[in-house]
Write an enzyme that holds these catalytic residues in place. Structure first.
Site, PDB file in Angstrom:
ATOM      1  N   HIS A 136      -0.639   0.397 -10.280  1.00  0.00           N
ATOM      2  CA  HIS A 136      -1.306  -0.874  -9.029  1.00  0.00           C
ATOM      3  C   HIS A 136      -2.064  -1.671  -9.842  1.00  0.00           C
ATOM      4  O   HIS A 136      -2.974  -1.751  -9.774  1.00  0.00           O
ATOM      5  CB  HIS A 136      -2.006   0.195  -8.477  1.00  0.00           C
TER       6      HIS A 136
ATOM      7  N   ARG B 158       1.105  -0.818   0.421  1.00  0.00           N
ATOM      8  CA  ARG B 158      -0.376  -0.002  -0.252  1.00  0.00           C
ATOM      9  C   ARG B 158       0.747   1.229   0.303  1.00  0.00           C
ATOM     10  O   ARG B 158       2.785   1.353   0.277  1.00  0.00           O
ATOM     11  CB  ARG B 158      -0.315   0.534   0.906  1.00  0.00           C
TER      12      ARG B 158
END
Length: 309
Positions: free
Chosen positions: A272, A224
């Site tokens: 991502h 993250r």
């Protein structure tokens, strides 16, 4: 009984189609066009709007549309009594390893250097570090971390792992807890972050951590964006403590166009995409948990809310 799909940055249609393909009798609604909020008992979510789960008085279970659940736990209005489950999929782990192995190979073979040389028509060879002379440190030894650590061992790399709690892995030295973190870091020529995001791991990729790594270490973050202190990374690259970084996750996504990471010659950026859940691969797992919920049986891959994963 109705399954609700609630997501803001995923297309819900492939999920709807995969679930109906696995069981055509399922009653499935898609937020915000649900027919009857009172019928919703199972919610499949990814970055749902804060507080909307309070609108379903008979909701009994919330399922993440991926391996991470921090997007759920960030909802301060999430009903506290609801069990939360996540998806665990071998295909997800293999996809993650394929991404990580690509990033590792590009780094170890100096492809970023050669790409820059090609742009300048410059011919120069550089030495490379052999696999058995390279130690990969994997932070986070959950399902994804354990799988990837073992696969890198199979390729001939030295692999060490670190987690908050004690783990035991064949052929891999596993460290745990704050006391053993420095010993783990000092060995890691390539550091891969696969940690869950919790209050204890937020900001863990910081100046002190970078300074504990060997000189010219390489960072890969696929966990993250909130794990990373961005200015500390820029400082470590400037001071040549780190040789480079590959980043797939960011504090703000999409990454804003004027962010300094975009043009940094030592940082590789991907949007991502390191491991994207395939709805067809996890549809049966979702349905199995839905049925277990209806039978009031223990759920698969239920999250420990106290730990945050």
């Amino acid at each position: 009984m109705t399954i609700l799909i609630a997501c803001t940055n995923k297309n819900p249609q492939p999920w709807l189609q995969a679930l109906h393909k696995a069981d055509s009798h399922l009653d499935i609604d898609v937020w915000p066009r649900e027919k009857n909020p009172e019928a919703v008992e199972f919610a499949l979510c990814w970055k749902h709007p804060t507080g909307i789960l309070q609108n379903y008085p008979n909701l009994k279970c919330v399922c993440s549309m991926g391996a991470g659940v921090d997007h759920l736990l960030e909802d301060s209005l999430l009903p506290k009594h609801l069990p939360i489950i996540r998806l665990v999929d071998p295909q997800l782990a293999q996809s993650m390893f394929e991404y990580l192995s690509s990033a590792v190979m590009l780094h170890t073979c100096n492809f970023a250097v050669y790409e820059k040389q090609q742009q300048n028509s410059h011919w120069q060879q550089h030495s490379t570090r052999r696999f058995n002379e390279t130690t990969i440190g994997v932070m986070g030894l959950g399902k994804l971390g354990e799988y990837c650590a073992k696969k890198f061992t199979d390729l001939g790399f030295n692999v060490v792992g670190w987690s908050r709690s004690e783990k035991s892995l064949a052929n891999i030295t596993a460290y745990h807890g704050n006391d053993e973190l420095p010993l783990f870091l000092r060995q890691s020529n390539i550091l891969i972050c696969l940690l869950p995001l919790t209050k204890n791991t937020s900001g863990i990729l910081n100046r002190d951590l970078f300074n504990t790594l060997p000189k010219n270490a390489f960072l890969i973050n696929v966990a993250r964006g909130q794990h990373l202190i961005e200015n500390d990374l820029l400082e470590a690259l400037h001071n040549e403590q780190l040789k480079g970084a590959c980043l797939d996750v960011f504090n703000e996504e999409p990454l804003v166009s004027d962010h300094p990471f975009w043009q940094h010659e030592k940082i590789r950026i991907t949007p991502h995409c390191s491991s994207i859940t395939d709805p067809n691969s996890v549809a049966l797992q979702i349905i199995e948990n839905y049925r277990l919920m209806k039978m009031q049986q223990p759920l698969l891959n239920q999250v420990d809310l106290a730990r945050g994963y």
